[in-house]
Write a protein that holds these residues in place. Structure first.
Motif, mmCIF file in Angstrom:
data_model
loop_
_atom_site.group_PDB
_atom_site.id
_atom_site.type_symbol
_atom_site.label_atom_id
_atom_site.label_comp_id
_atom_site.label_asym_id
_atom_site.label_seq_id
_atom_site.Cartn_x
_atom_site.Cartn_y
_atom_site.Cartn_z
ATOM 1 N N LYS A 100 -51.741 -9.336 1.307
ATOM 2 C CA LYS A 100 -51.824 -9.356 -0.149
ATOM 3 C C LYS A 100 -52.750 -10.489 -0.601
ATOM 4 O O LYS A 100 -53.051 -11.413 0.165
ATOM 5 C CB LYS A 100 -50.435 -9.526 -0.783
ATOM 6 N N ALA A 101 -53.176 -10.411 -1.857
ATOM 7 C CA ALA A 101 -54.103 -11.417 -2.378
ATOM 8 C C ALA A 101 -53.389 -12.622 -2.961
ATOM 9 O O ALA A 101 -53.998 -13.676 -3.160
ATOM 10 C CB ALA A 101 -55.003 -10.783 -3.443
ATOM 11 N N THR A 180 -40.080 -0.442 -12.195
ATOM 12 C CA THR A 180 -41.260 0.358 -12.548
ATOM 13 C C THR A 180 -42.252 0.440 -11.387
ATOM 14 O O THR A 180 -43.368 0.914 -11.557
ATOM 15 C CB THR A 180 -41.976 -0.239 -13.772
ATOM 16 N N ALA A 181 -41.844 -0.012 -10.203
ATOM 17 C CA ALA A 181 -42.771 -0.026 -9.071
ATOM 18 C C ALA A 181 -42.987 1.361 -8.476
ATOM 19 O O ALA A 181 -44.052 1.650 -7.932
ATOM 20 C CB ALA A 181 -42.257 -0.972 -7.992
ATOM 21 N N GLY A 182 -41.994 2.223 -8.551
ATOM 22 C CA GLY A 182 -42.089 3.558 -7.965
ATOM 23 C C GLY A 182 -41.673 4.623 -8.968
ATOM 24 O O GLY A 182 -41.150 4.319 -10.042
ATOM 25 N N ARG A 208 -46.030 5.462 5.536
ATOM 26 C CA ARG A 208 -47.365 5.665 6.109
ATOM 27 C C ARG A 208 -47.375 6.702 7.238
ATOM 28 O O ARG A 208 -48.448 7.154 7.637
ATOM 29 C CB ARG A 208 -47.932 4.333 6.594
ATOM 30 N N SER A 209 -46.208 7.054 7.728
ATOM 31 C CA SER A 209 -46.168 8.108 8.739
ATOM 32 C C SER A 209 -46.319 9.489 8.103
ATOM 33 O O SER A 209 -46.516 10.480 8.816
ATOM 34 C CB SER A 209 -44.847 8.045 9.514
ATOM 35 N N VAL A 210 -46.239 9.539 6.769
ATOM 36 C CA VAL A 210 -46.328 10.814 6.053
ATOM 37 C C VAL A 210 -47.617 10.912 5.250
ATOM 38 O O VAL A 210 -48.305 11.939 5.261
ATOM 39 C CB VAL A 210 -45.108 10.992 5.123
ATOM 40 N N ARG A 211 -47.953 9.815 4.540
ATOM 41 C CA ARG A 211 -49.157 9.819 3.717
ATOM 42 C C ARG A 211 -49.580 8.382 3.441
ATOM 43 O O ARG A 211 -48.740 7.469 3.429
ATOM 44 C CB ARG A 211 -48.930 10.582 2.411
ATOM 45 N N TRP A 213 -52.261 5.920 0.932
ATOM 46 C CA TRP A 213 -53.188 5.844 -0.190
ATOM 47 C C TRP A 213 -53.385 4.370 -0.556
ATOM 48 O O TRP A 213 -52.568 3.511 -0.194
ATOM 49 C CB TRP A 213 -52.685 6.658 -1.385
ATOM 50 N N PRO A 214 -54.477 4.040 -1.258
ATOM 51 C CA PRO A 214 -54.835 2.627 -1.474
ATOM 52 C C PRO A 214 -53.779 1.799 -2.192
ATOM 53 O O PRO A 214 -53.606 0.619 -1.882
ATOM 54 C CB PRO A 214 -56.128 2.714 -2.307
ATOM 55 N N GLU A 215 -53.076 2.376 -3.149
ATOM 56 C CA GLU A 215 -52.109 1.606 -3.938
ATOM 57 C C GLU A 215 -50.689 1.695 -3.378
ATOM 58 O O GLU A 215 -49.723 1.396 -4.071
ATOM 59 C CB GLU A 215 -52.119 2.090 -5.394
ATOM 60 N N GLN A 216 -50.569 2.078 -2.145
ATOM 61 C CA GLN A 216 -49.256 2.271 -1.528
ATOM 62 C C GLN A 216 -48.459 0.971 -1.523
ATOM 63 O O GLN A 216 -48.952 -0.068 -1.102
ATOM 64 C CB GLN A 216 -49.447 2.762 -0.097
ATOM 65 N N ARG A 217 -47.223 1.034 -1.999
ATOM 66 C CA ARG A 217 -46.384 -0.162 -2.090
ATOM 67 C C ARG A 217 -45.139 -0.093 -1.213
ATOM 68 O O ARG A 217 -44.638 -1.112 -0.772
ATOM 69 C CB ARG A 217 -45.920 -0.381 -3.538
ATOM 70 N N MET A 218 -44.602 1.102 -1.006
ATOM 71 C CA MET A 218 -43.327 1.208 -0.315
ATOM 72 C C MET A 218 -43.453 0.698 1.113
ATOM 73 O O MET A 218 -44.306 1.157 1.879
ATOM 74 C CB MET A 218 -42.846 2.656 -0.318
ATOM 75 N N PRO A 219 -42.617 -0.265 1.497
ATOM 76 C CA PRO A 219 -42.726 -0.826 2.842
ATOM 77 C C PRO A 219 -42.056 0.060 3.881
ATOM 78 O O PRO A 219 -41.236 0.931 3.562
ATOM 79 C CB PRO A 219 -41.967 -2.151 2.718
ATOM 80 N N SER A 220 -42.427 -0.148 5.137
ATOM 81 C CA SER A 220 -41.677 0.461 6.233
ATOM 82 C C SER A 220 -40.330 -0.239 6.327
ATOM 83 O O SER A 220 -40.233 -1.443 6.110
ATOM 84 C CB SER A 220 -42.442 0.301 7.551
ATOM 85 N N LEU A 221 -39.298 0.505 6.641
ATOM 86 C CA LEU A 221 -37.951 -0.048 6.688
ATOM 87 C C LEU A 221 -37.393 0.093 8.099
ATOM 88 O O LEU A 221 -37.241 1.207 8.603
ATOM 89 C CB LEU A 221 -37.047 0.669 5.678
ATOM 90 N N SER A 222 -37.106 -1.025 8.719
ATOM 91 C CA SER A 222 -36.543 -0.985 10.067
ATOM 92 C C SER A 222 -35.093 -0.514 10.002
ATOM 93 O O SER A 222 -34.468 -0.494 8.938
ATOM 94 C CB SER A 222 -36.589 -2.382 10.695
ATOM 95 N N LYS A 223 -34.547 -0.166 11.159
ATOM 96 C CA LYS A 223 -33.149 0.255 11.199
ATOM 97 C C LYS A 223 -32.206 -0.878 10.843
ATOM 98 O O LYS A 223 -31.070 -0.645 10.426
ATOM 99 C CB LYS A 223 -32.821 0.825 12.579
ATOM 100 N N GLU A 224 -32.683 -2.111 10.985
ATOM 101 C CA GLU A 224 -31.876 -3.264 10.585
ATOM 102 C C GLU A 224 -31.750 -3.311 9.071
ATOM 103 O O GLU A 224 -30.715 -3.700 8.528
ATOM 104 C CB GLU A 224 -32.525 -4.548 11.102
#
Length: 256
Positions: A100-101, A180-182, A208-211, A213-224
């Motif tokens: 991130k910036a 309002t993020a999603g 990201r395993s599905v799609r 895009w540049p403004e993607q915000r949703m993080p990957s979620l570990s099983k933890e």
């Protein structure tokens, strides 16, 4: 910060000048992914004298529209888990968050103690702009509720709890919720209506395993952070709520 109708505005210089500012070091840092040292004020100290009723939550809102509900019991948990408001000094800026910036400042909620690794990533909001005491989400937004005739132990009821804790930080449902993020996850269509079961589960686990895009915000979620069982419960709740759109819209937007 607001509680019981009282509003207090803090700037970082005023917070850093408090006598209860301490230096802490995180062992698990969600934003920076490695231990970091901060100057911080304990959340319990910050809310001293403010009314945080049993069953209430502290709502933390971030600059990007992310909003999380911190349970009262978590804030006052004790030595095993202690929450802090970390404060970025103007003359000692933190580094940018990886990828991130901007940094996590000026305010970042972090957790220390031997039980801190158990605190979900959703409860580590950074770039925080406000804290407010609110009713628990299910009471605040009735349109999140499941069919009241469901049996007490129906998994959909547990799915509602998981959804509120893990998904309402970024999304709304039936226009209920502060984030309002999603996108809304029931209006106009519920994701269970246009995703396959496998595709939806993959999306929740790792977008990201599905799609991509540049403004993607949703993080990957570990099983933890989100177990397979919790994903199953979320999907069950979403499927149930796909049939409860009319009830929500007939009452209005679902917002307080």
């Amino acid at each position: 910060m607001s509680a019981g109708g009282n509003v207090q505005v803090f700037d970082r210089d005023a917070l850093l000048a408090r006598p209860d500012v301490v230096e802490i070091t995180t062992s698990r840092d969600v934003a920076y992914r490695n231990p970091r040292t901060y100057r911080a004020v304990a959340l319990a100290k910050l809310f001293e004298g403010a009314a945080v009723p049993a069953g209430a939550v502290v709502e933390a809102a971030a600059q990007d529209g992310f909003v999380t509900q911190l349970p009262r019991d978590l804030i006052y948990a004790g030595d095993g888990i202690v929450g802090y408001l970390a404060i970025e000094a103007a003359d000692q800026p933190w580094p940018p968050i990886p990828g991130k910036a901007k940094s996590a400042g000026p305010f970042y909620i972090v957790w220390v103690g031997h039980e801190a690794p158990s605190v979900p990533i959703m409860n580590w909001p950074y770039q925080v702009v406000s804290l407010s005491v609110q009713d628990a989400p299910a009471r605040r937004w009735p349109s999140l509720a499941v069919d009241p005739t469901l049996p007490a132990l129906d998994p959909v009821r547990e799915g509602q709890i998981v959804f509120v804790n893990k998904c309402l930080t970024c999304h709304t449902l039936n226009n209920a919720g502060p984030a309002t993020a999603g996108p809304d996850l029931n209006l106009p269509m519920n994701p269970t209506e246009y995703f396959t079961d496998a595709g939806l589960r993959a999306l929740i686990r790792d977008t990201r395993s599905v799609r991509v895009w540049p403004e993607q915000r949703m993080p990957s979620l570990s099983k933890e952070d989100l177990s397979d069982e919790e994903i199953e419960l979320i999907v069950a709740y979403l499927k149930h709520m796909a049939g409860r759109k009319n009830q929500a819209t007939e009452r209005g937007s679902g917002k307080p």
